[in-house]
Design a protein around this motif. Structure first.
Motif, PDB file in Angstrom:
ATOM      1  N   ILE A  97      20.514  -6.273  -8.267  1.00  0.00           N
ATOM      2  CA  ILE A  97      21.328  -7.339  -8.866  1.00  0.00           C
ATOM      3  C   ILE A  97      22.811  -7.029  -8.671  1.00  0.00           C
ATOM      4  CG2 ILE A  97      21.926  -8.554 -10.992  1.00  0.00           C
ATOM      5  CD1 ILE A  97      19.046  -7.903 -11.948  1.00  0.00           C
ATOM      6  N   LYS A  98      23.203  -5.764  -8.882  1.00  0.00           N
ATOM      7  CA  LYS A  98      24.605  -5.376  -8.686  1.00  0.00           C
ATOM      8  C   LYS A  98      25.037  -5.632  -7.242  1.00  0.00           C
ATOM      9  CE  LYS A  98      25.200  -1.857 -12.255  1.00  0.00           C
ATOM     10  NZ  LYS A  98      25.481  -0.447 -12.542  1.00  0.00           N
ATOM     11  N   LYS A  99      24.180  -5.275  -6.272  1.00  0.00           N
ATOM     12  CA  LYS A  99      24.500  -5.478  -4.867  1.00  0.00           C
ATOM     13  C   LYS A  99      24.661  -6.953  -4.556  1.00  0.00           C
ATOM     14  CE  LYS A  99      22.038  -2.160  -2.447  1.00  0.00           C
ATOM     15  NZ  LYS A  99      21.038  -1.763  -1.451  1.00  0.00           N
ATOM     16  N   TYR A 100      23.749  -7.770  -5.058  1.00  0.00           N
ATOM     17  CA  TYR A 100      23.803  -9.197  -4.778  1.00  0.00           C
ATOM     18  C   TYR A 100      25.047  -9.829  -5.397  1.00  0.00           C
ATOM     19  CZ  TYR A 100      22.720 -14.073  -4.230  1.00  0.00           C
ATOM     20  OH  TYR A 100      22.799 -15.387  -3.903  1.00  0.00           O
ATOM     21  N   LEU A 101      25.370  -9.467  -6.637  1.00  0.00           N
ATOM     22  CA  LEU A 101      26.540 -10.042  -7.299  1.00  0.00           C
ATOM     23  C   LEU A 101      27.833  -9.644  -6.607  1.00  0.00           C
ATOM     24  CD1 LEU A 101      25.581  -9.756 -11.059  1.00  0.00           C
ATOM     25  CD2 LEU A 101      25.713 -11.826  -9.678  1.00  0.00           C
ATOM     26  N   ALA A 102      27.820  -8.531  -5.873  1.00  0.00           N
ATOM     27  CA  ALA A 102      29.012  -8.091  -5.139  1.00  0.00           C
ATOM     28  C   ALA A 102      29.228  -8.917  -3.874  1.00  0.00           C
ATOM     29  CB  ALA A 102      28.886  -6.612  -4.774  1.00  0.00           C
ATOM     30  N   GLU A 103      28.195  -9.630  -3.413  1.00  0.00           N
ATOM     31  CA  GLU A 103      28.339 -10.462  -2.214  1.00  0.00           C
ATOM     32  C   GLU A 103      29.240 -11.659  -2.498  1.00  0.00           C
ATOM     33  OE1 GLU A 103      24.681 -11.812  -0.552  1.00  0.00           O
ATOM     34  OE2 GLU A 103      24.214  -9.874   0.330  1.00  0.00           O
ATOM     35  N   LYS A 104      29.931 -12.105  -1.454  1.00  0.00           N
ATOM     36  CA  LYS A 104      30.779 -13.296  -1.576  1.00  0.00           C
ATOM     37  C   LYS A 104      29.881 -14.519  -1.803  1.00  0.00           C
ATOM     38  CE  LYS A 104      34.578 -15.515   0.857  1.00  0.00           C
ATOM     39  NZ  LYS A 104      34.267 -16.880   1.132  1.00  0.00           N
ATOM     40  N   ASP A 105      30.304 -15.393  -2.698  1.00  0.00           N
ATOM     41  CA  ASP A 105      29.577 -16.628  -3.006  1.00  0.00           C
ATOM     42  C   ASP A 105      28.156 -16.396  -3.503  1.00  0.00           C
ATOM     43  OD1 ASP A 105      31.806 -18.104  -2.192  1.00  0.00           O
ATOM     44  OD2 ASP A 105      31.111 -18.153  -0.117  1.00  0.00           O
ATOM     45  N   ALA A 106      27.913 -15.273  -4.178  1.00  0.00           N
ATOM     46  CA  ALA A 106      26.593 -15.023  -4.756  1.00  0.00           C
ATOM     47  C   ALA A 106      26.342 -16.047  -5.856  1.00  0.00           C
ATOM     48  CB  ALA A 106      26.526 -13.612  -5.333  1.00  0.00           C
ATOM     49  N   SER A 107      25.159 -16.615  -5.838  1.00  0.00           N
ATOM     50  CA  SER A 107      24.813 -17.612  -6.847  1.00  0.00           C
ATOM     51  C   SER A 107      23.391 -17.371  -7.326  1.00  0.00           C
ATOM     52  CB  SER A 107      24.936 -19.017  -6.270  1.00  0.00           C
ATOM     53  OG  SER A 107      24.480 -19.955  -7.211  1.00  0.00           O
ATOM     54  N   ILE A 108      23.253 -17.089  -8.602  1.00  0.00           N
ATOM     55  CA  ILE A 108      21.941 -16.850  -9.196  1.00  0.00           C
ATOM     56  C   ILE A 108      21.844 -17.721 -10.436  1.00  0.00           C
ATOM     57  CG2 ILE A 108      20.423 -15.156 -10.288  1.00  0.00           C
ATOM     58  CD1 ILE A 108      21.849 -12.971  -8.756  1.00  0.00           C
ATOM     59  N   SER A 109      20.701 -18.332 -10.634  1.00  0.00           N
ATOM     60  CA  SER A 109      20.453 -19.000 -11.910  1.00  0.00           C
ATOM     61  C   SER A 109      19.165 -18.423 -12.480  1.00  0.00           C
ATOM     62  CB  SER A 109      20.355 -20.517 -11.735  1.00  0.00           C
ATOM     63  OG  SER A 109      19.344 -20.848 -10.825  1.00  0.00           O
ATOM     64  N   ILE A 110      19.074 -18.378 -13.793  1.00  0.00           N
ATOM     65  CA  ILE A 110      17.964 -17.717 -14.455  1.00  0.00           C
ATOM     66  C   ILE A 110      17.087 -18.746 -15.153  1.00  0.00           C
ATOM     67  CG2 ILE A 110      17.343 -16.019 -16.235  1.00  0.00           C
ATOM     68  CD1 ILE A 110      18.755 -14.847 -13.761  1.00  0.00           C
ATOM     69  N   LEU A 111      15.788 -18.619 -14.966  1.00  0.00           N
ATOM     70  CA  LEU A 111      14.824 -19.456 -15.653  1.00  0.00           C
ATOM     71  C   LEU A 111      13.849 -18.553 -16.392  1.00  0.00           C
ATOM     72  CD1 LEU A 111      13.839 -21.865 -12.745  1.00  0.00           C
ATOM     73  CD2 LEU A 111      15.488 -22.303 -14.565  1.00  0.00           C
ATOM     74  N   SER A 112      13.319 -19.027 -17.495  1.00  0.00           N
ATOM     75  CA  SER A 112      12.287 -18.279 -18.192  1.00  0.00           C
ATOM     76  C   SER A 112      11.032 -18.269 -17.335  1.00  0.00           C
ATOM     77  CB  SER A 112      11.994 -18.922 -19.546  1.00  0.00           C
ATOM     78  OG  SER A 112      10.890 -18.292 -20.135  1.00  0.00           O
ATOM     79  N   GLN A 113      10.301 -17.175 -17.343  1.00  0.00           N
ATOM     80  CA  GLN A 113       9.098 -17.066 -16.545  1.00  0.00           C
ATOM     81  C   GLN A 113       7.979 -17.937 -17.121  1.00  0.00           C
ATOM     82  OE1 GLN A 113       7.999 -13.006 -15.905  1.00  0.00           O
ATOM     83  NE2 GLN A 113       6.084 -13.520 -14.965  1.00  0.00           N
ATOM     84  N   GLU A 114       8.050 -18.253 -18.393  1.00  0.00           N
ATOM     85  CA  GLU A 114       6.989 -19.008 -19.044  1.00  0.00           C
ATOM     86  C   GLU A 114       6.893 -20.413 -18.470  1.00  0.00           C
ATOM     87  OE1 GLU A 114       7.920 -18.848 -23.201  1.00  0.00           O
ATOM     88  OE2 GLU A 114       8.237 -16.696 -23.075  1.00  0.00           O
ATOM     89  N   GLY A 115       5.680 -20.908 -18.319  1.00  0.00           N
ATOM     90  CA  GLY A 115       5.460 -22.266 -17.871  1.00  0.00           C
ATOM     91  C   GLY A 115       5.395 -22.443 -16.363  1.00  0.00           C
ATOM     92  N   TYR A 116       5.574 -21.407 -15.574  1.00  0.00           N
ATOM     93  CA  TYR A 116       5.515 -21.511 -14.122  1.00  0.00           C
ATOM     94  C   TYR A 116       4.240 -20.857 -13.614  1.00  0.00           C
ATOM     95  CZ  TYR A 116      10.358 -22.936 -14.238  1.00  0.00           C
ATOM     96  OH  TYR A 116      11.520 -23.602 -14.485  1.00  0.00           O
ATOM     97  N   LYS A 117       3.638 -21.481 -12.597  1.00  0.00           N
ATOM     98  CA  LYS A 117       2.441 -20.918 -11.974  1.00  0.00           C
ATOM     99  C   LYS A 117       2.820 -20.311 -10.631  1.00  0.00           C
ATOM    100  CE  LYS A 117      -0.750 -24.059 -14.163  1.00  0.00           C
ATOM    101  NZ  LYS A 117      -1.734 -25.106 -13.998  1.00  0.00           N
ATOM    102  N   GLU A 118       2.271 -19.159 -10.354  1.00  0.00           N
ATOM    103  CA  GLU A 118       2.551 -18.512  -9.076  1.00  0.00           C
ATOM    104  C   GLU A 118       1.831 -19.244  -7.959  1.00  0.00           C
ATOM    105  OE1 GLU A 118       1.692 -14.365  -9.204  1.00  0.00           O
ATOM    106  OE2 GLU A 118       2.969 -14.027 -10.930  1.00  0.00           O
ATOM    107  N   GLU A 119       2.541 -19.401  -6.841  1.00  0.00           N
ATOM    108  CA  GLU A 119       1.928 -20.074  -5.702  1.00  0.00           C
ATOM    109  C   GLU A 119       1.984 -19.174  -4.473  1.00  0.00           C
ATOM    110  OE1 GLU A 119       3.820 -23.875  -5.351  1.00  0.00           O
ATOM    111  OE2 GLU A 119       3.259 -24.430  -7.380  1.00  0.00           O
ATOM    112  N   MET A 120       2.872 -19.464  -3.562  1.00  0.00           N
ATOM    113  CA  MET A 120       2.911 -18.770  -2.286  1.00  0.00           C
ATOM    114  C   MET A 120       3.762 -17.507  -2.355  1.00  0.00           C
ATOM    115  SD  MET A 120       4.195 -20.569   1.141  1.00  0.00           S
ATOM    116  CE  MET A 120       4.290 -19.714   2.672  1.00  0.00           C
ATOM    117  N   ARG A 121       3.244 -16.389  -1.830  1.00  0.00           N
ATOM    118  CA  ARG A 121       4.005 -15.146  -1.755  1.00  0.00           C
ATOM    119  C   ARG A 121       4.810 -15.150  -0.461  1.00  0.00           C
ATOM    120  NH1 ARG A 121       5.057 -11.869  -5.491  1.00  0.00           N
ATOM    121  NH2 ARG A 121       4.851 -10.068  -4.164  1.00  0.00           N
TER     122      ARG A 121
END
Length: 167
Positions: A97-121
């Motif tokens: 996470i630290k490495k990614y946030l150091a990148e230019k124009d890094a954009s992350i949004s956070i969602l709760s894991q609840e309510g999502y079904k896993e699909e394609m790996r």
């Protein structure tokens, strides 16, 4: 005897993340409140601010002897628990996470894991997350949801489709 320090997640009062991070640093405790630059619109102007990436979470790198000192910090509600124990966050996850946030124009949004079904790996073939695997959830042409399972959170990172390949 060297006591091993581990990363833990703290649950905080809402909108207290930066204050708690500063208070812990003043106490001599290694803490980290991941921030990302976000553009906000006011009625008369736009402004870029640093907003906490994880709402109501701050990370601390401590040993067991420092837990009481952390809990006595104003605004800290408790450690995040997983299976009845304070959740230990992997060093690799924090570093990623630290490495990614150091990148230019890094954009992350956070969602709760609840309510999502896993699909394609999928596997990421380019960039800081190269070599990591994720699960595509809902319209995964551009987004990969990388699970931080020790937090019970899903980190959403936008990738160009050519950066990804199915497993």
């Amino acid at each position: 005897m060297q006591v091993e320090k581990k990363w833990y997640a703290l649950y905080t009062k809402p909108r207290w993340e930066k204050k708690i991070d500063a208070a812990l640093v003043r106490k001599g405790i290694e803490s980290w409140c991941p921030l990302q630059k976000v553009e906000r619109q006011w009625s008369d102007r736009k402004k870029v601010i640093e907003d906490p990436l994880f709402k109501s979470y701050v990370f601390v790198h401590i040993d067991d002897t420092e837990r009481a000192k952390v809990l006595m910090t104003d605004g800290v509600l408790n450690f995040v628990y997983y299976l009845g124990k304070p959740a230990v966050i992997k060093h690799e996850e924090v570093d990623l996470i630290k490495k990614y946030l150091a990148e230019k124009d890094a954009s992350i949004s956070i969602l709760s894991q609840e309510g999502y079904k896993e699909e394609m790996r999928i596997k990421v073939n380019h960039g800081v997350f190269m070599g990591n695997e994720g699960t595509v959830i809902r319209g995964g042409r551009k987004k990969v949801y990388v699970k931080l399972e020790s937090l019970g959170q899903v980190m959403v990172v936008e990738f160009p489709a050519e950066f990804l390949s199915p497993i």
